[in-house]
Scaffold this motif. Sequence first.
Motif, PDB file in Angstrom:
ATOM      1  N   VAL A 197       0.835  -1.199   0.000  1.00  0.00           N
ATOM      2  CA  VAL A 197       0.000   0.000   0.000  1.00  0.00           C
ATOM      3  C   VAL A 197       0.872   1.251   0.000  1.00  0.00           C
ATOM      4  N   GLY A 198       0.264   2.353  -0.456  1.00  0.00           N
ATOM      5  CA  GLY A 198       0.953   3.638  -0.373  1.00  0.00           C
ATOM      6  C   GLY A 198       1.187   4.275  -1.728  1.00  0.00           C
ATOM      7  N   GLU A 237      -1.256   3.497   4.806  1.00  0.00           N
ATOM      8  CA  GLU A 237      -0.546   2.684   5.803  1.00  0.00           C
ATOM      9  C   GLU A 237      -1.455   2.338   6.978  1.00  0.00           C
ATOM     10  N   LEU A 287      -3.128  -0.954   6.601  1.00  0.00           N
ATOM     11  CA  LEU A 287      -2.282  -2.095   6.946  1.00  0.00           C
ATOM     12  C   LEU A 287      -2.208  -2.291   8.468  1.00  0.00           C
ATOM     13  N   ILE A 309      15.240  -6.338  -2.005  1.00  0.00           N
ATOM     14  CA  ILE A 309      14.011  -6.278  -1.239  1.00  0.00           C
ATOM     15  C   ILE A 309      12.888  -6.991  -2.007  1.00  0.00           C
ATOM     16  N   GLY A 310      13.095  -7.173  -3.302  1.00  0.00           N
ATOM     17  CA  GLY A 310      12.073  -7.808  -4.142  1.00  0.00           C
ATOM     18  C   GLY A 310      12.019  -9.321  -4.022  1.00  0.00           C
ATOM     19  N   GLU A 322       2.621 -11.270   2.739  1.00  0.00           N
ATOM     20  CA  GLU A 322       2.923 -10.137   1.850  1.00  0.00           C
ATOM     21  C   GLU A 322       4.435 -10.037   1.647  1.00  0.00           C
ATOM     22  N   ILE A 324       7.949  -8.014   1.724  1.00  0.00           N
ATOM     23  CA  ILE A 324       8.330  -7.025   2.751  1.00  0.00           C
ATOM     24  C   ILE A 324       8.435  -5.624   2.178  1.00  0.00           C
ATOM     25  N   HIS A 325       8.507  -5.516   0.855  1.00  0.00           N
ATOM     26  CA  HIS A 325       8.714  -4.186   0.261  1.00  0.00           C
ATOM     27  C   HIS A 325       7.408  -3.404   0.194  1.00  0.00           C
ATOM     28  N   PRO A 372       6.334   3.145  -5.944  1.00  0.00           N
ATOM     29  CA  PRO A 372       5.679   4.003  -6.946  1.00  0.00           C
ATOM     30  C   PRO A 372       6.603   4.365  -8.108  1.00  0.00           C
ATOM     31  N   ASN A 383       9.796  -7.014  -9.345  1.00  0.00           N
ATOM     32  CA  ASN A 383      10.109  -8.411  -9.044  1.00  0.00           C
ATOM     33  C   ASN A 383       8.924  -9.042  -8.284  1.00  0.00           C
ATOM     34  N   ASP A 434      15.722  -5.495 -10.870  1.00  0.00           N
ATOM     35  CA  ASP A 434      16.358  -5.238  -9.567  1.00  0.00           C
ATOM     36  C   ASP A 434      17.462  -6.232  -9.230  1.00  0.00           C
TER      37      ASP A 434
HETATM   38  P1  NAD Z   1       9.503   0.548  -1.379  1.00  0.00           P
HETATM   39  O1  NAD Z   1       9.800  -0.765  -0.774  1.00  0.00           O
HETATM   40  O2  NAD Z   1       8.193   0.689  -2.055  1.00  0.00           O
HETATM   41  O3  NAD Z   1      10.645   0.872  -2.462  1.00  0.00           O
HETATM   42  C1  NAD Z   1      12.017   1.025  -2.129  1.00  0.00           C
HETATM   43  C2  NAD Z   1      12.861   0.794  -3.384  1.00  0.00           C
HETATM   44  O4  NAD Z   1      12.868  -0.601  -3.696  1.00  0.00           O
HETATM   45  C3  NAD Z   1      12.321   1.509  -4.637  1.00  0.00           C
HETATM   46  O5  NAD Z   1      13.399   1.961  -5.412  1.00  0.00           O
HETATM   47  C4  NAD Z   1      11.564   0.415  -5.352  1.00  0.00           C
HETATM   48  O6  NAD Z   1      11.509   0.602  -6.748  1.00  0.00           O
HETATM   49  C5  NAD Z   1      12.346  -0.832  -4.997  1.00  0.00           C
HETATM   50  N1  NAD Z   1      11.478  -2.018  -4.946  1.00  0.00           N
HETATM   51  C6  NAD Z   1      10.564  -2.310  -3.991  1.00  0.00           C
HETATM   52  N2  NAD Z   1       9.924  -3.454  -4.291  1.00  0.00           N
HETATM   53  C7  NAD Z   1      10.438  -3.893  -5.458  1.00  0.00           C
HETATM   54  C8  NAD Z   1      10.177  -5.016  -6.289  1.00  0.00           C
HETATM   55  N3  NAD Z   1       9.255  -5.931  -5.991  1.00  0.00           N
HETATM   56  N4  NAD Z   1      10.895  -5.142  -7.426  1.00  0.00           N
HETATM   57  C9  NAD Z   1      11.820  -4.243  -7.751  1.00  0.00           C
HETATM   58  N5  NAD Z   1      12.122  -3.153  -7.021  1.00  0.00           N
HETATM   59  C10 NAD Z   1      11.432  -2.976  -5.880  1.00  0.00           C
HETATM   60  O7  NAD Z   1       9.696   1.637  -0.251  1.00  0.00           O
HETATM   61  P2  NAD Z   1       9.457   3.238  -0.283  1.00  0.00           P
HETATM   62  O8  NAD Z   1       9.866   3.764  -1.613  1.00  0.00           O
HETATM   63  O9  NAD Z   1      10.072   3.733   0.928  1.00  0.00           O
HETATM   64  O10 NAD Z   1       7.881   3.405  -0.129  1.00  0.00           O
HETATM   65  C11 NAD Z   1       6.974   3.552  -1.202  1.00  0.00           C
HETATM   66  C12 NAD Z   1       5.549   3.505  -0.685  1.00  0.00           C
HETATM   67  O11 NAD Z   1       5.298   2.207  -0.130  1.00  0.00           O
HETATM   68  C13 NAD Z   1       5.266   4.493   0.445  1.00  0.00           C
HETATM   69  O12 NAD Z   1       3.976   5.009   0.259  1.00  0.00           O
HETATM   70  C14 NAD Z   1       5.356   3.653   1.696  1.00  0.00           C
HETATM   71  O13 NAD Z   1       4.578   4.176   2.741  1.00  0.00           O
HETATM   72  C15 NAD Z   1       4.808   2.350   1.213  1.00  0.00           C
HETATM   73  N6  NAD Z   1       5.243   1.161   1.972  1.00  0.00           N
HETATM   74  C16 NAD Z   1       4.328   0.167   2.082  1.00  0.00           C
HETATM   75  C17 NAD Z   1       4.679  -1.021   2.711  1.00  0.00           C
HETATM   76  C18 NAD Z   1       3.669  -2.126   2.742  1.00  0.00           C
HETATM   77  O14 NAD Z   1       2.668  -2.052   2.063  1.00  0.00           O
HETATM   78  N7  NAD Z   1       3.902  -3.180   3.499  1.00  0.00           N
HETATM   79  C19 NAD Z   1       5.971  -1.196   3.206  1.00  0.00           C
HETATM   80  C20 NAD Z   1       6.903  -0.172   3.041  1.00  0.00           C
HETATM   81  C21 NAD Z   1       6.521   1.001   2.410  1.00  0.00           C
END
Ligand code: NAD
Length: 354
Positions: free
Chosen positions: A71-72, A86, A89, A258-259, A275, A277-278, A282, A291, A332
Motif C-alpha cells: 500500500v501507499g 498505511e 495495513l 528487497i524484491g 505479503e 516485505i517491500h 511508486p 520483481n 532489480d
Molecule cells: P519501497 O519498498 O516501495 O521501495 C524502495 C525501493 O525498492 C524503490 O526503489 C523500489 O523501486 C524498490 N522495490 C521495492 N519493491 C520492489 C520489487 N518488488 N521489485 C523491484 N524493485 C522494488 O519503499 P518506499 O519507496 O520507501 O515506499 C513507497 C511507498 O510504499 C510508500 O507510500 C510507503 O509508505 C509504502 N510502503 C508500504 C509497505 C507495505 O505495504 N507493506 C511497506 C513499506 C513502504
Amino acid sequence: MKIAVLPGDGIGPEIVAQAVKVLRALAAEGQSIEWEEAPIGGAGYDAAGDPLPEATLALARQADAVMLGAVGGVQYDALPRPQRPEQGLLRIRKALGLFANLRPALLYAELADASTLKPEVVAGLDIMIVRELTGDIYFGQPRGLRTNDRGEREGFNTMIYAEPEIRRVARVAFDIAMKRDKRLCSVEKANVLETSELWREVVIETARDYPQVALSHMYVDNAAMQLVRDPKQFDVIVTGNIFGDILSDEASMLTGSIGMLPSASLDDGDKGLYEPIHGSAPDIAGKNIANPLATILSVAMMMRHTFNQEETANRIERAVKKVLAQGLRTADIYVAGTRQASTGEMGDAVVAAL
Ligand code: NAD
C-alpha cells in the motif's frame, strides 16, 4: 483454502497478479483453492473513502488467509493520518490479531553477487526474524504532540509490553527454532529500557518449555552491528515491534534485493496475512518490471503456515530457485550474463517450473 486477495497500490496489483497465477496453477491441479479480491490502502480510499473498507475487513475475517500486495502512494501523502494507506495495513493487522511477523532473510546461491556485502559473508545465509507486530511504541498510549510548560513543542510515545504479548511471540519464535537449527537470539535494550527488562525475563521463563533450544540475548545496537559483521551466526531472532522493523529491513539488504523477501503475519491460530516485505514502489509502478518473487514466495509461506502444506510450499520455493538457476532476472536483480524478464514473464516462468 479460502484466500482474500488484497492487491493494494503501486506495484501491488502487478505482483499479486503473478501470485494469483501460482494459485490458479495449484487449483488446476485439483487443489481446492478459492480467492476473492478487495481493495486496501489507497485503493480502499479511492473505492470507499477508507484505507480499510468494511467489506475488505469482512472478507479478510471470513478467509483462512490474506494475500496482500503493498500500500501507499504520493497522491495519498497529504490525507489526514486516519485515511492514509498505511493505516489500512496497521488496522488489518490489529483487527485480525496478527501479532507475530515472520521475516526470513534467505540468500539464494544464484544471487550471492546481488548483496552489497562480500559473498563469503552472506553465502548460505538463512535467518528467520520474528518481530512482534501489534504492540510496543507504535501502539502504546499515551502518545501525541503537545506544548510543554516552557512553550516548546514536544512529541511523545510510549514503549509498552504486557507479559502475555511477550510470551505469545516468544512461543512462536521458540516453535520455529525447534523446526530449524534450535538457536534463538532475543534482541532488546535491557541495559536502558524497563520494557526490555521485562521482555528478557519473560523470554527466559518461556525458554523453560524449550530445553532443546539454545537461547541467547543481544542488545539491539550490537545486533544491528552483528547483522552486517557476521550474519550467519544467527538462526532465529525474536524482537519487539520497533527493533524488528529496523533489523528486518537491515537483514533484507544482506540478500541483495528487497524484491525477493516474503513475510507472514500470524495470529494465535492458523490464520495469516502474507505479503512481500517491500512497499508499493511508486517509482516503478505500472512498468511491468517489478520483481514478483517476494509475493510468490509469500504464497509458499501461506501454504506452510496456514494450510500446513509443506510439500506445496517446498515446490513453490523450488520453482523460484529453478527460474533463478535458468538465469532469469527482473531488473532489480539483473547482472550481466543473465536474461532480463518482465514481471509477467517471471510469473509465467515460475508457473512453468512449478
Ligand atoms: P519501497 O519498498 O516501495 O521501495 C524502495 C525501493 O525498492 C524503490 O526503489 C523500489 O523501486 C524498490 N522495490 C521495492 N519493491 C520492489 C520489487 N518488488 N521489485 C523491484 N524493485 C522494488 O519503499 P518506499 O519507496 O520507501 O515506499 C513507497 C511507498 O510504499 C510508500 O507510500 C510507503 O509508505 C509504502 N510502503 C508500504 C509497505 C507495505 O505495504 N507493506 C511497506 C513499506 C513502504
